[in-house]
Write a protein that holds these residues in place. Structure first.
Motif, short mmCIF file in Angstrom:
data_model
loop_
_atom_site.label_atom_id
_atom_site.label_comp_id
_atom_site.label_asym_id
_atom_site.label_seq_id
_atom_site.Cartn_x
_atom_site.Cartn_y
_atom_site.Cartn_z
N ASP A 174 33.65 34.75 44.83
CA ASP A 174 32.34 35.27 45.18
C ASP A 174 32.11 36.57 44.43
O ASP A 174 33.01 37.40 44.30
CB ASP A 174 32.26 35.52 46.69
CG ASP A 174 30.83 35.73 47.16
OD1 ASP A 174 30.25 36.78 46.79
OD2 ASP A 174 30.30 34.89 47.89
N ALA A 175 30.90 36.76 43.94
CA ALA A 175 30.59 37.95 43.12
C ALA A 175 30.93 39.24 43.85
O ALA A 175 31.39 40.20 43.24
CB ALA A 175 29.12 37.94 42.71
N LYS A 176 30.70 39.28 45.16
CA LYS A 176 30.96 40.52 45.90
C LYS A 176 32.45 40.84 46.00
O LYS A 176 32.84 41.97 46.31
CB LYS A 176 30.35 40.43 47.30
CG LYS A 176 31.02 39.47 48.25
CD LYS A 176 30.32 39.47 49.61
CE LYS A 176 30.98 38.66 50.70
NZ LYS A 176 31.79 37.55 50.34
N ASP A 177 33.30 39.84 45.71
CA ASP A 177 34.75 40.04 45.80
C ASP A 177 35.43 40.21 44.45
O ASP A 177 36.65 40.37 44.38
CB ASP A 177 35.40 38.84 46.52
CG ASP A 177 34.92 38.69 47.95
OD1 ASP A 177 34.70 39.75 48.60
OD2 ASP A 177 34.78 37.55 48.42
N VAL A 178 34.65 40.17 43.38
CA VAL A 178 35.24 40.14 42.04
C VAL A 178 36.16 41.33 41.78
O VAL A 178 37.29 41.16 41.31
CB VAL A 178 34.13 40.07 40.97
CG1 VAL A 178 34.65 40.51 39.61
CG2 VAL A 178 33.61 38.65 40.85
N TYR A 179 35.69 42.54 42.06
CA TYR A 179 36.51 43.70 41.71
C TYR A 179 37.71 43.86 42.64
O TYR A 179 38.76 44.36 42.23
CB TYR A 179 35.64 44.96 41.69
CG TYR A 179 34.68 44.95 40.52
CD1 TYR A 179 35.16 45.10 39.21
CD2 TYR A 179 33.31 44.74 40.70
CE1 TYR A 179 34.29 45.06 38.13
CE2 TYR A 179 32.44 44.70 39.62
CZ TYR A 179 32.94 44.86 38.33
OH TYR A 179 32.08 44.81 37.25
N ARG A 180 37.60 43.39 43.88
CA ARG A 180 38.76 43.38 44.77
C ARG A 180 39.83 42.44 44.24
O ARG A 180 41.03 42.79 44.23
CB ARG A 180 38.33 42.95 46.17
CG ARG A 180 39.48 42.89 47.17
CD ARG A 180 39.01 42.42 48.54
NE ARG A 180 38.38 41.10 48.50
CZ ARG A 180 39.08 39.97 48.46
NH1 ARG A 180 40.41 39.98 48.42
NH2 ARG A 180 38.45 38.81 48.44
N VAL A 181 39.42 41.27 43.76
CA VAL A 181 40.37 40.31 43.20
C VAL A 181 40.94 40.82 41.88
O VAL A 181 42.15 40.73 41.62
CB VAL A 181 39.70 38.93 43.00
CG1 VAL A 181 40.63 37.96 42.28
CG2 VAL A 181 39.27 38.36 44.35
N LEU A 182 40.08 41.38 41.05
CA LEU A 182 40.50 41.84 39.72
C LEU A 182 41.42 43.06 39.81
O LEU A 182 42.12 43.38 38.85
CB LEU A 182 39.27 42.18 38.89
CG LEU A 182 39.39 42.17 37.36
CD1 LEU A 182 39.95 40.85 36.85
CD2 LEU A 182 38.03 42.44 36.72
N ALA A 183 41.45 43.74 40.94
CA ALA A 183 42.30 44.91 41.10
C ALA A 183 43.78 44.54 41.22
O ALA A 183 44.66 45.40 41.08
CB ALA A 183 41.88 45.71 42.34
N LYS A 184 44.05 43.26 41.45
CA LYS A 184 45.43 42.80 41.61
C LYS A 184 45.88 42.06 40.36
O LYS A 184 45.08 41.35 39.73
CB LYS A 184 45.53 41.88 42.83
CG LYS A 184 45.10 42.56 44.13
CD LYS A 184 45.11 41.57 45.28
CE LYS A 184 44.64 42.23 46.57
NZ LYS A 184 44.60 41.27 47.71
N PRO A 185 47.14 42.18 39.98
CA PRO A 185 47.64 41.48 38.78
C PRO A 185 47.36 39.99 38.80
O PRO A 185 47.01 39.40 37.77
CB PRO A 185 49.13 41.79 38.79
CG PRO A 185 49.24 43.09 39.52
CD PRO A 185 48.17 43.04 40.58
N GLU A 186 47.50 39.37 39.99
CA GLU A 186 47.25 37.93 40.05
C GLU A 186 45.79 37.59 39.82
O GLU A 186 45.46 36.50 39.35
CB GLU A 186 47.73 37.35 41.39
CG GLU A 186 47.14 38.01 42.62
CD GLU A 186 47.99 39.15 43.18
OE1 GLU A 186 47.97 39.33 44.42
OE2 GLU A 186 48.65 39.85 42.38
#
Length: 343
Positions: A174-186
């Motif tokens: 989800d677009a609103k979660d992109v930077y939260r996900v991208l903050a992790k190596p996985e």
């Protein structure tokens, strides 16, 4: 002892405004400088600079500040504010909208900052050459990754910003979660894995001028690009290019005042004038950048409005570029991206 040398502009009570030149500065002169001079009697002239903090930092640290106002990109504004290179602007007088809406409330979220007042919004978009899609045409960002339905080479700037956000969204984040996900190596690995699906079809470019040229030469069927470049090529030059606004990555520009500016009150008056919705609309009618104020959009003519990032239908799925995220995580992500590129 440091001797402070006052600029001629400051001595005369006039303003020197630094911006990026070309058609962008010309639009500012017509929309802001000329009418401001006429209304206020304060002389204003514009000089070009290349962005970044080098010139600004040198002026502030030497005590010889030659600019009263400077146009800054978001990432530079944040750094300059943190480093004490800018005057505070959180109390600047912002004109109300025509319907009486409070000035600050009329600005798009994210376009006001403690050290800056938003002026325009531009975006990174996906564009395609319509001559290369005689049947069904792509219409969504995810189509960039669909080589089966929409075959052809893809143009990408050789940096991870925007590419990785798009890859994650195309992969179901989800677009609103992109930077939260991208903050992790996985999360980074997930984005790169999605890019692997089109890797053999990517044509890399380094300068924004290359994107429309690659499309024109049909070296790529689709490319990421700055929205203004595609507008100029399609509308002014008649190229068969179409912009996909879905999931555009938008970023804002700001007016700011260098710390130690000699004519702060006049500078603040200029910024207040340039923040009027009707003046923003004058600029947006000449160049395909969206005004930072919501009420300004409706004042832009029908001819230009469809090409603005902030036009309602274009902005519906827009993703705000998180500058602070890239400031915090950019070095690590860039390092991993370069390793991936070298495979």
């Amino acid at each position: 002892m440091v001797v402070l040398v006052m600029s001629a502009a400051a001595q005369e009570g006039s303003l020197t405004i630094a911006s990026f030149g070309g058609s962008y500065s010309e639009s500012q002169k017509k929309a802001f400088l000329a009418p401001f001079q006429q209304e206020s009697g304060i002389k204003a002239n514009m000089v070009d600079y290349n962005g970044g903090l080098g010139e600004l930092r040198a002026q502030v640290e030497s005590g010889n500040v030659a600019w009263e106002v400077v146009d800054m990109e978001m990432q530079d504004l944040v750094r300059a504010c943190d480093d004490g290179l800018l005057e505070p602007l959180n109390d600047v007088s912002l004109p109300k909208a025509a319907d009486g809406t409070d000035g600050a409330a009329d600005f798009i979220e994210g376009t006001l900052h403690d050290c800056g007042v938003g002026t325009v919004i531009w975006s990174t978009v996906i564009a395609f050459n319509s001559e290369m899609f005689p049947g069904e045409e792509p219409s969504k960002m995810a189509d960039f990754f669909d080589l089966k339905r929409f075959p052809g080479k893809r143009g990408l700037m050789k940096r991870p910003q925007a590419i990785l956000e798009w890859a994650l969204i195309a992969d179901g984040v989800d677009a609103k979660d992109v930077y939260r996900v991208l903050a992790k190596p996985e999360g980074v690995e997930r984005a790169l894995a999605k890019l692997d699906t089109i890797r053999d079809h990517i044509v890399w470019w380094d300068a924004h001028a290359q994107a429309p040229q690659l499309l024109a030469d049909k070296e790529v069927a689709m490319t990421m690009a700055a929205n203004g470049r595609i507008y100029t090529a399609a509308v002014a030059e008649g190229k068969p290019f179409t912009t996909i606004w879905d999931r555009q990555i938008w970023i804002q520009e700001f007016w700011a005042i260098p710390k130690g500016s000699r004519n702060i009150e006049a500078a603040r008056k200029y910024i207040a004038f340039a923040s009027r919705p009707e003046q923003m609309a004058v600029q947006a009618s000449q160049i395909s950048y969206g005004p930072a104020r919501k009420s300004a959009a409706s004042m832009v003519g029908d001819k230009m409005r469809p090409y603005l990032p902030t036009e309602q239908s274009n902005f519906a799925t827009a993703v705000h570029n998180d500058v602070e995220f890239w400031a915090d995580h950019g070095d690590a992500i860039n390092e991993r991206f370069l390793v991936w590129l070298s495979k």
